[in-house]
Design an enzyme around this catalytic site. Structure first.
Site, PDB file in Angstrom:
ATOM      1  N   HIS A  17     130.336  12.886  -2.259  1.00 40.47           N
ATOM      2  CA  HIS A  17     128.908  13.211  -2.276  1.00 40.47           C
ATOM      3  C   HIS A  17     128.684  14.638  -1.785  1.00 40.47           C
ATOM      4  CE1 HIS A  17     128.271   8.668  -1.613  1.00 40.47           C
ATOM      5  NE2 HIS A  17     127.888   8.919  -2.860  1.00 40.47           N
ATOM      6  N   ARG A  95     132.785  10.341 -11.643  1.00 38.42           N
ATOM      7  CA  ARG A  95     134.170  10.243 -11.184  1.00 38.42           C
ATOM      8  C   ARG A  95     135.088   9.862 -12.326  1.00 38.42           C
ATOM      9  NH1 ARG A  95     132.500   6.157  -6.611  1.00 38.42           N
ATOM     10  NH2 ARG A  95     131.814   5.287  -8.549  1.00 38.42           N
ATOM     11  N   SER A 133     131.851   4.824  -2.120  1.00 43.72           N
ATOM     12  CA  SER A 133     131.349   4.271  -0.855  1.00 43.72           C
ATOM     13  C   SER A 133     131.770   2.820  -0.678  1.00 43.72           C
ATOM     14  CB  SER A 133     129.827   4.381  -0.796  1.00 43.72           C
ATOM     15  OG  SER A 133     129.424   5.721  -0.712  1.00 43.72           O
TER      16      SER A 133
END
Length: 169
Positions: A17, A95, A133
């Site tokens: 991030h 990603r 995450s």
């Protein structure tokens, strides 16, 4: 003034991030980090904790880039949040190909809702492509080392959070 919105749940904020925030800040005058209130995801951290972590991490980024970086919680449609903060651009990090499929659909829907707001995709740096995450939380929950994936401050918060959950009542 060029304003962009970078939305997510940031539960917790990762080095991936932060990489996207740093790179997005180079393209705008003001970057708003939209922190989604997504009750369906059952976040580990409260909204207030996520906002505080992001604000703390972004102080140095704002100084480095000379760009105003603001944090804005939201629970409405992404496109409405973009309008609320005056963003002309939505920034999304990618990603893998699987991210693109979902994001492609989102862009199509957002363009139908407001075609004046563009979406820009930034590919994660190779060193951050595997960071998610969800995986960081799982590794931390199982007492693994996540220091390669988050900042030292976030690492400490994760250690404390899971140590507290594992203490007998």
């Amino acid at each position: 003034m060029r304003i962009a919105l970078y939305p997510g749940t940031f539960d917790p904020i990762t080095l991936g991030h932060i990489d996207i925030i740093r790179r997005a800040a180079r393209m705008v005058d003001r970057l708003v980090i939209g922190v989604a209130i997504n009750r369906d995801k059952g976040p580990l951290f409260s909204l207030e904790e996520r906002v505080a972590l992001i604000e703390a991490e972004c102080v140095q980024l704002a100084e480095e880039t000379g760009v105003e970086i603001a944090v804005h919680p939201f629970e409405n449609l992404l496109i409405d949040c973009a309008r609320d903060v005056g963003a002309q651009t939505i920034v999304r990090g990618l990603r893998a190909v699987s991210d693109f499929e979902y994001e492609f659909q989102m862009v199509g829907m957002n363009r139908q809702l407001d075609d004046s707001i563009e979406t820009v995709f930034l590919m994660a740096e190779a060193t951050h492509q595997a960071i998610a995450s969800k995986l960081v939380k799982e590794i931390a929950r199982l007492d693994g080392d996540v220091s390669k994936f988050v900042t030292p401050a976030v690492n400490e918060v994760l250690i404390e959070r899971f140590a507290r959950k594992q203490r007998p009542e």
